[in-house]
Structure formats: structure tokens, C-alpha cells
Design an enzyme around this catalytic site. Sequence first.
Site, mmCIF file in Angstrom:
data_model
loop_
_atom_site.group_PDB
_atom_site.id
_atom_site.type_symbol
_atom_site.label_atom_id
_atom_site.label_comp_id
_atom_site.label_asym_id
_atom_site.label_seq_id
_atom_site.Cartn_x
_atom_site.Cartn_y
_atom_site.Cartn_z
ATOM 1 N N GLU A 52 12.699 15.913 -17.939
ATOM 2 C CA GLU A 52 13.119 15.646 -17.221
ATOM 3 C C GLU A 52 14.540 15.231 -17.223
ATOM 4 O O GLU A 52 15.707 14.531 -16.475
ATOM 5 C CB GLU A 52 12.413 13.483 -17.063
ATOM 6 C CG GLU A 52 10.857 13.801 -16.088
ATOM 7 C CD GLU A 52 10.903 14.167 -15.020
ATOM 8 O OE1 GLU A 52 11.509 13.823 -14.284
ATOM 9 O OE2 GLU A 52 9.395 14.839 -14.878
ATOM 10 N N TYR A 135 14.596 6.092 -12.835
ATOM 11 C CA TYR A 135 13.654 7.212 -12.352
ATOM 12 C C TYR A 135 13.142 7.745 -13.460
ATOM 13 O O TYR A 135 11.928 8.042 -13.231
ATOM 14 C CB TYR A 135 14.907 7.824 -11.643
ATOM 15 C CG TYR A 135 14.126 9.947 -11.980
ATOM 16 C CD1 TYR A 135 12.882 9.698 -10.542
ATOM 17 C CD2 TYR A 135 14.144 10.848 -12.918
ATOM 18 C CE1 TYR A 135 11.736 10.665 -11.220
ATOM 19 C CE2 TYR A 135 13.323 11.751 -12.466
ATOM 20 C CZ TYR A 135 12.395 12.042 -11.730
ATOM 21 O OH TYR A 135 11.694 12.909 -11.507
ATOM 22 N N ASP A 153 12.014 9.883 -6.856
ATOM 23 C CA ASP A 153 13.860 10.920 -7.000
ATOM 24 C C ASP A 153 14.106 11.321 -5.324
ATOM 25 O O ASP A 153 13.707 10.959 -4.145
ATOM 26 C CB ASP A 153 13.893 12.576 -7.654
ATOM 27 C CG ASP A 153 12.676 13.424 -7.291
ATOM 28 O OD1 ASP A 153 12.114 13.104 -5.633
ATOM 29 O OD2 ASP A 153 12.415 14.417 -6.954
#
Length: 310
Positions: A52, A135, A153
Site C-alpha cells: 500500500e 487511506y 482512493d
Amino acid sequence: MTATTRRVVSARRAISPDAVDAEVLLRWYAATARDLPWRHAGVTAWQILMSEIMLQQTPVVRVEPIWREWVARWPVPSAMAASSQAEVLRAWGKLGYPRRALRLHECARVLATDHGDEVPADVDVLLGLPGIGAYTARAVACFAYGQRVPVVDTNVRRVVARAVHGLADAGNPSSRDLPETEALLPESVHRAATFSAALMELGATVCTARNPDCARCPLPSCAWITAGRPASETVRRTQKYEGTDRQARGRLLDVLRDSSGPVERVRLDLAWTRDPGQRDRALDSLLMDGLIEQTEDGLFALAGEGGSPG
């Protein structure tokens, strides 16, 4: 309030859970999802966290080979924590925005010392870790631990804007983004986690920003299509890289990544000759960001290597 703002506000009303057909989207995802290595069974929360961080503003094709190397080299946070900042920066290579690498190294140290070498599952605890924003915390909770949390996102925001609100794009991030996305999640925890991945996949591969492939979209209804695919009122500016401060910073970092220790200033001067003022700005910003350091005798080195012999 401008006319454009009024139109956007009026379009973004409360949404119902069935505004996006979850069954259809989940079937599509099961049949067409990309075979990305961080989606495989057995991948740990730490390895998903690394993916990520790497994927922020960086295409999958560039991330995948580096991620595989990192998983083999640093399978747990303590392994990375035992490495130097310079080692991590070198391994980051050309992924861009190298401050992410430093923050991940800092995060690994905290995980190793304060969390038993494990990545927490709780969003609030994740948010307290170095370099972990809203996020990333929710992405880890969702994709690593299967939690029913909204993961928002750019791709997800675009799909919701088009399919639900009939807008060409989502505009700037808003406080509405999380509750709107959460409203779409199936009640089943397992299905909700997969739905989040599917929604993101749809935006990344079909409902793209510039060339949406509506013929391949699995959704049975889309407010944007129903409205006649109105054009975006957002002026998109292409971000150039050639000749920018970012490119200058990258050239200077390349010199230090390719060196086994501190180097003289002249080596950096030769790496970027087109604009000495820009080179000086780039060097100062790298020092301010903690990516490089200056030794007592005036040499320059990657973070953590300032004490090495020249």
C-alpha cells in the site's frame, strides 16, 4: 458558491446501499480481478502494508518487482528495522517519493518494538503509526484483516461520482467520501472487504479517469451514462517530470545510492548542471527531508551513512 459548485452539491445527495449492485460487482471481480501478488493467500498484514505504501502514486507494474524483493528481504518489520535507512533507500530504487521509504522504515521500528512485530488491525491504532494516513490505515484493516471499513482512493471516488452521482469526476476529496462509500458496503463483513477491492479494481481498470471503457463495465446502471456522460468541468493539468525539482532531487539521490559512502559536493554538482540554483534547492530539500545528510567534513551521504568513511 459558483454554478459548478451548486451543480456538484445538488448531485451529491444521500445514497442508498443498492446504488451500486454488489452482487454484479462481486461476480465481475471474481472473474476478472488482476492476479496481484499482495492479493494472494498467506500474504501478511506487513507485506500488504508495504504494498500500500509503494502503490501510492506509483503504477503496479513498477511496484510489483520491488515489492517481491522487499518481501524476501524484509518478511517481518523487525528485519527492516535492523537495516539502516540507507539500505532501505537504496532498495526503494526508482519508485519515487522516497520519503515513503523512510517513513516505512520508521514504522517498522515502531512495529518491532511496540507491537510485537505485528501490524495492528485497529484503524485508530494504525493511524498512530509513522507514515500511515487515513487511506492506508483502512486499506490494511480491510485487505489484510477483512474488516468492514470504507477504503477510499482516487479510483473509488471516481466510480462513486460517476455511477452514483452522475458526475464525470469526483472533484476534490470531501468529508462525504467515507460515509458515502461506507453506505455502499454489503452488511456481510467478508463480502464488504471484497466489495471494497472490487470497487477499487473497477476504477483502476475500467472506469478510468481519461478513457473509461463503459462497454466493459459490469454495473447494470450508471448515473453518468444515464445523464449522457456529461463532460468534466475540472481542468486537468499534465504533470511534467523533465526538468523539475523532483527530477533534480532524483539525480542527486542516484549519486548517493550508487556510492558506498559519503561523496564530495562536486559529484552532486556534476549530476545536475542545467540549473545550479535548482540543484541547490534540490539539495537543501533532500537535507530538510532527512533523506541525505552532511558530514562534519562537508561530504554528503544517504541518511544514516554520514559517519561512514569517504
